[in-house]
Design a protein around this motif. Structure first.
Motif, PDB file in Angstrom:
ATOM      1  N   SER A  71     -20.936   1.270  20.299  1.00  0.00           N
ATOM      2  CA  SER A  71     -22.021   1.421  21.285  1.00  0.00           C
ATOM      3  C   SER A  71     -23.383   1.232  20.622  1.00  0.00           C
ATOM      4  O   SER A  71     -24.258   0.569  21.182  1.00  0.00           O
ATOM      5  CB  SER A  71     -21.945   2.794  21.969  1.00  0.00           C
ATOM      6  OG  SER A  71     -22.293   3.836  21.082  1.00  0.00           O
ATOM      7  N   ASN A  72     -23.547   1.761  19.425  1.00  0.00           N
ATOM      8  CA  ASN A  72     -24.778   1.574  18.645  1.00  0.00           C
ATOM      9  C   ASN A  72     -24.551   2.074  17.226  1.00  0.00           C
ATOM     10  O   ASN A  72     -24.067   3.186  17.025  1.00  0.00           O
ATOM     11  CB  ASN A  72     -25.949   2.325  19.270  1.00  0.00           C
ATOM     12  CG  ASN A  72     -27.205   2.250  18.416  1.00  0.00           C
ATOM     13  OD1 ASN A  72     -27.580   3.231  17.776  1.00  0.00           O
ATOM     14  ND2 ASN A  72     -27.847   1.091  18.366  1.00  0.00           N
ATOM     15  N   GLY A  73     -24.913   1.259  16.251  1.00  0.00           N
ATOM     16  CA  GLY A  73     -24.643   1.574  14.860  1.00  0.00           C
ATOM     17  C   GLY A  73     -25.306   2.840  14.373  1.00  0.00           C
ATOM     18  O   GLY A  73     -24.680   3.678  13.717  1.00  0.00           O
ATOM     19  N   LEU A 178     -38.662  14.308   3.030  1.00  0.00           N
ATOM     20  CA  LEU A 178     -39.512  13.319   2.369  1.00  0.00           C
ATOM     21  C   LEU A 178     -39.257  11.959   3.005  1.00  0.00           C
ATOM     22  O   LEU A 178     -38.219  11.336   2.762  1.00  0.00           O
ATOM     23  CB  LEU A 178     -39.201  13.263   0.869  1.00  0.00           C
ATOM     24  CG  LEU A 178     -39.220  14.600   0.121  1.00  0.00           C
ATOM     25  CD1 LEU A 178     -38.697  14.419  -1.297  1.00  0.00           C
ATOM     26  CD2 LEU A 178     -40.635  15.173   0.104  1.00  0.00           C
ATOM     27  N   PRO A 179     -40.177  11.462   3.847  1.00  0.00           N
ATOM     28  CA  PRO A 179     -39.964  10.164   4.495  1.00  0.00           C
ATOM     29  C   PRO A 179     -39.726   9.065   3.468  1.00  0.00           C
ATOM     30  O   PRO A 179     -40.560   8.823   2.601  1.00  0.00           O
ATOM     31  CB  PRO A 179     -41.274   9.945   5.261  1.00  0.00           C
ATOM     32  CG  PRO A 179     -41.803  11.330   5.509  1.00  0.00           C
ATOM     33  CD  PRO A 179     -41.441  12.104   4.269  1.00  0.00           C
ATOM     34  N   ALA A 180     -38.562   8.428   3.545  1.00  0.00           N
ATOM     35  CA  ALA A 180     -38.206   7.445   2.515  1.00  0.00           C
ATOM     36  C   ALA A 180     -37.229   6.389   3.020  1.00  0.00           C
ATOM     37  O   ALA A 180     -36.731   5.605   2.224  1.00  0.00           O
ATOM     38  CB  ALA A 180     -37.590   8.164   1.306  1.00  0.00           C
ATOM     39  N   TRP A 181     -36.956   6.366   4.320  1.00  0.00           N
ATOM     40  CA  TRP A 181     -35.946   5.442   4.835  1.00  0.00           C
ATOM     41  C   TRP A 181     -36.636   4.205   5.408  1.00  0.00           C
ATOM     42  O   TRP A 181     -37.054   4.177   6.560  1.00  0.00           O
ATOM     43  CB  TRP A 181     -35.099   6.120   5.902  1.00  0.00           C
ATOM     44  CG  TRP A 181     -33.953   5.279   6.391  1.00  0.00           C
ATOM     45  CD1 TRP A 181     -33.803   4.754   7.649  1.00  0.00           C
ATOM     46  CD2 TRP A 181     -32.796   4.850   5.660  1.00  0.00           C
ATOM     47  NE1 TRP A 181     -32.637   4.044   7.732  1.00  0.00           N
ATOM     48  CE2 TRP A 181     -31.995   4.080   6.522  1.00  0.00           C
ATOM     49  CE3 TRP A 181     -32.360   5.050   4.349  1.00  0.00           C
ATOM     50  CZ2 TRP A 181     -30.788   3.511   6.132  1.00  0.00           C
ATOM     51  CZ3 TRP A 181     -31.166   4.488   3.950  1.00  0.00           C
ATOM     52  CH2 TRP A 181     -30.389   3.728   4.835  1.00  0.00           C
ATOM     53  N   LYS A 182     -36.752   3.151   4.616  1.00  0.00           N
ATOM     54  CA  LYS A 182     -37.405   1.905   5.013  1.00  0.00           C
ATOM     55  C   LYS A 182     -36.480   0.743   4.658  1.00  0.00           C
ATOM     56  O   LYS A 182     -36.628   0.117   3.604  1.00  0.00           O
ATOM     57  CB  LYS A 182     -38.753   1.747   4.312  1.00  0.00           C
ATOM     58  CG  LYS A 182     -39.777   2.810   4.676  1.00  0.00           C
ATOM     59  CD  LYS A 182     -40.241   2.655   6.125  1.00  0.00           C
ATOM     60  CE  LYS A 182     -41.293   3.695   6.482  1.00  0.00           C
ATOM     61  NZ  LYS A 182     -41.705   3.603   7.905  1.00  0.00           N
ATOM     62  N   TYR A 183     -35.530   0.470   5.534  1.00  0.00           N
ATOM     63  CA  TYR A 183     -34.558  -0.580   5.281  1.00  0.00           C
ATOM     64  C   TYR A 183     -34.442  -1.473   6.519  1.00  0.00           C
ATOM     65  O   TYR A 183     -34.982  -1.155   7.583  1.00  0.00           O
ATOM     66  CB  TYR A 183     -33.208   0.020   4.900  1.00  0.00           C
ATOM     67  CG  TYR A 183     -33.276   0.778   3.586  1.00  0.00           C
ATOM     68  CD1 TYR A 183     -33.045   0.134   2.376  1.00  0.00           C
ATOM     69  CD2 TYR A 183     -33.632   2.126   3.553  1.00  0.00           C
ATOM     70  CE1 TYR A 183     -33.139   0.807   1.169  1.00  0.00           C
ATOM     71  CE2 TYR A 183     -33.732   2.805   2.344  1.00  0.00           C
ATOM     72  CZ  TYR A 183     -33.483   2.140   1.161  1.00  0.00           C
ATOM     73  OH  TYR A 183     -33.593   2.817  -0.027  1.00  0.00           O
ATOM     74  N   MET A 186     -30.055   0.229  10.444  1.00  0.00           N
ATOM     75  CA  MET A 186     -29.777   1.659  10.602  1.00  0.00           C
ATOM     76  C   MET A 186     -31.068   2.470  10.643  1.00  0.00           C
ATOM     77  O   MET A 186     -31.141   3.601  10.160  1.00  0.00           O
ATOM     78  CB  MET A 186     -28.880   2.150   9.455  1.00  0.00           C
ATOM     79  CG  MET A 186     -27.593   1.357   9.288  1.00  0.00           C
ATOM     80  SD  MET A 186     -26.483   1.481  10.698  1.00  0.00           S
ATOM     81  CE  MET A 186     -25.782   3.097  10.422  1.00  0.00           C
ATOM     82  N   MET A 187     -32.081   1.878  11.235  1.00  0.00           N
ATOM     83  CA  MET A 187     -33.407   2.496  11.205  1.00  0.00           C
ATOM     84  C   MET A 187     -33.469   3.800  11.987  1.00  0.00           C
ATOM     85  O   MET A 187     -34.205   4.721  11.631  1.00  0.00           O
ATOM     86  CB  MET A 187     -34.443   1.489  11.707  1.00  0.00           C
ATOM     87  CG  MET A 187     -34.586   0.281  10.779  1.00  0.00           C
ATOM     88  SD  MET A 187     -35.377  -1.155  11.552  1.00  0.00           S
ATOM     89  CE  MET A 187     -37.026  -0.519  11.826  1.00  0.00           C
ATOM     90  N   HIS A 353     -24.926  -4.666   8.025  1.00  0.00           N
ATOM     91  CA  HIS A 353     -25.151  -5.027   6.623  1.00  0.00           C
ATOM     92  C   HIS A 353     -25.845  -3.920   5.834  1.00  0.00           C
ATOM     93  O   HIS A 353     -25.718  -3.856   4.609  1.00  0.00           O
ATOM     94  CB  HIS A 353     -25.919  -6.345   6.534  1.00  0.00           C
ATOM     95  CG  HIS A 353     -25.038  -7.534   6.777  1.00  0.00           C
ATOM     96  ND1 HIS A 353     -24.665  -7.907   8.043  1.00  0.00           N
ATOM     97  CD2 HIS A 353     -24.424  -8.384   5.925  1.00  0.00           C
ATOM     98  CE1 HIS A 353     -23.864  -8.960   7.964  1.00  0.00           C
ATOM     99  NE2 HIS A 353     -23.702  -9.263   6.694  1.00  0.00           N
ATOM    100  N   THR A 354     -26.547  -3.052   6.514  1.00  0.00           N
ATOM    101  CA  THR A 354     -27.132  -1.889   5.839  1.00  0.00           C
ATOM    102  C   THR A 354     -26.062  -0.835   5.594  1.00  0.00           C
ATOM    103  O   THR A 354     -25.924  -0.307   4.482  1.00  0.00           O
ATOM    104  CB  THR A 354     -28.275  -1.298   6.680  1.00  0.00           C
ATOM    105  OG1 THR A 354     -29.270  -2.308   6.902  1.00  0.00           O
ATOM    106  CG2 THR A 354     -28.932  -0.122   5.960  1.00  0.00           C
ATOM    107  N   ALA A 355     -25.264  -0.540   6.618  1.00  0.00           N
ATOM    108  CA  ALA A 355     -24.215   0.477   6.482  1.00  0.00           C
ATOM    109  C   ALA A 355     -23.176   0.067   5.447  1.00  0.00           C
ATOM    110  O   ALA A 355     -22.624   0.919   4.740  1.00  0.00           O
ATOM    111  CB  ALA A 355     -23.548   0.719   7.832  1.00  0.00           C
ATOM    112  N   SER A 356     -22.922  -1.228   5.316  1.00  0.00           N
ATOM    113  CA  SER A 356     -21.874  -1.694   4.401  1.00  0.00           C
ATOM    114  C   SER A 356     -22.257  -1.515   2.942  1.00  0.00           C
ATOM    115  O   SER A 356     -21.419  -1.713   2.054  1.00  0.00           O
ATOM    116  CB  SER A 356     -21.561  -3.164   4.663  1.00  0.00           C
ATOM    117  OG  SER A 356     -22.652  -3.999   4.313  1.00  0.00           O
ATOM    118  N   GLN A 357     -23.499  -1.108   2.667  1.00  0.00           N
ATOM    119  CA  GLN A 357     -23.918  -0.868   1.288  1.00  0.00           C
ATOM    120  C   GLN A 357     -23.497   0.520   0.791  1.00  0.00           C
ATOM    121  O   GLN A 357     -23.736   0.843  -0.365  1.00  0.00           O
ATOM    122  CB  GLN A 357     -25.440  -1.005   1.179  1.00  0.00           C
ATOM    123  CG  GLN A 357     -25.953  -2.406   1.499  1.00  0.00           C
ATOM    124  CD  GLN A 357     -25.266  -3.479   0.669  1.00  0.00           C
ATOM    125  OE1 GLN A 357     -24.477  -4.262   1.162  1.00  0.00           O
ATOM    126  NE2 GLN A 357     -25.546  -3.487  -0.625  1.00  0.00           N
TER     127      GLN A 357
END
Length: 365
Positions: A71-73, A178-183, A186-187, A353-357
């Motif tokens: 439904s949504n990653g 700590l804001p650090a999620w910039k990919y 999977m935002m 492709h983000t989750a697969s890392q």
């Protein structure tokens, strides 16, 4: 193989997908998505029934998690990671477990990396550390973390000479995000870092994951954590891949009936699509067969043989690899819409492709 849509009501899928791009912009789950998660108690998949949890059989959970990722990653990933921490309830002291798992709006985020220290002191521990990639941490009521245990200024050691690492659970109010999620993908998971500084916690905030430390003796808490984690993460990738192939099927039909491709090109694209669907179906069958067999053994109370667990691990990792490769085989036929950040097709590709890392999914066995 069943399509993931059979496990979700259409109105749920509509709520999740209608708010997916807004959630991506907000970098957290949208409030309407989060309301749905709480309404359906999806954060309580692994929570013991003794603490008002669902304690759902693992094969049922995994199928539902694949559906949520379809439904949504981002939503599927947050539910998987945050509900997974509920499994710790089978190993916590009952008094603490009731305090944590019976709270309103329950959601546990955290990290498995041993990036903190917990120094033994009278009545508890002094904890310091900084951890990365805590999916859903802005939605959390509690946060878990692994720490190296320190006594008299020195790390405690296991029998094999390695450092003793134990999990802890903190109240969210005691944790600094700590804001650090910039990919690129999977935002909406908001998988930010967090820090704990000189925090005193009582001794019962630390627990052990081991057969002799199990407080609730039911199949879910007898099942090994490694294979549980591999399986739940792998189906997030297959769920996203199936979302991508659903959309590609529509694109292919439009192109086959149009004039953009010649006859040979249409046949080639159809061949690639059919092959991708076949390898996905095969990988899913092998995976679910391995998982179901392992669970059936677990339910008997007998130890799960090593070869059965190895099969769960290998089919989980192959499913993740197959999902990524199937999507990549189809991507070149999608045109520029696949490269536009405003399309759902692009969002699914970026999420997968983000989750697969994730390190558990890197190597196929």
């Amino acid at each position: 193989m069943e399509h993931p849509s059979m496990y979700l009501k259409p109105e749920w899928v509509k709520i999740i997908r209608d708010h997916a791009h807004l959630a991506e912009d907000m970098e957290v789950l949208h409030p309407r998505q989060l309301d749905l998660v709480h309404e359906q108690e999806w954060f309580k998949f692994f929570v013991p029934k003794a603490y008002t949890g669902l304690e759902m059989p693992l094969p049922n959970q995994v199928r539902l998690e694949e559906s949520l990722a379809w439904s949504n990653g981002s939503l599927g990933w947050v539910v998987t990671l945050c509900s997974g921490a509920g499994w710790f309830g089978g190993f916590m002291e009952p008094e603490l477990a009731r305090e944590i798992f019976m709270c309103e709006g329950l959601c546990l985020a955290g990290s498995g990396a041993p990036d903190g220290t917990a120094e033994m002191t009278k009545g508890g521990y002094i904890v310091n550390g900084e951890w990365r990639y805590a999916s859903g941490i802005y939605h959390a009521t509690h946060v878990t973390a692994n720490c190296i245990i320190i006594k008299d200024g020195k790390p405690m050691l296991n029998a094999d000479g390695s450092k003793l690492v134990l999990p802890f659970v903190f109240d969210k109010k005691d944790v600094e995000v700590l804001p650090a999620w910039k990919y690129i993908g999977m935002m909406a998971t908001g998988s930010h870092a967090y820090r704990v500084s000189n925090l005193f916690v009582k001794s019962n905030r630390c627990f052990r994951i081991a057969p002799d430390a199990r407080v609730i003796d039911s199949p879910l808490y007898r099942y090994p954590f490694l294979q549980l984690a591999e399986a739940t993460l792998a189906v997030n990738l297959s769920g996203m891949a199936l979302h991508f192939t659903d959309m590609f099927d529509i694109i292919l039909k439009e192109k086959v009936t149009g004039n953009q491709w010649n006859t040979d090109q249409k046949k080639h694209a159809k061949h690639v699509f059919d092959k991708a669907m076949n390898v996905m179906a095969y990988a899913r069958r092998k995976f679910y067969n391995a998982l179901d067999i392992s669970w059936q053994i677990c339910e008997t109370g007998q130890p799960i043989p090593d070869e059965v667990l190895k099969n769960v691990s290998s089919t989980s990792r192959r499913l993740a690899k197959t999902s990524r490769e199937a999507v990549d085989a189809l991507y070149p036929f999608c045109g520029l819409m696949a490269a536009s950040p405003d399309t759902q097709l692009s969002q699914v590709w970026r999420d997968l492709h983000t989750a697969s890392q994730h390190s558990l999914l890197t190597f196929a066995l």
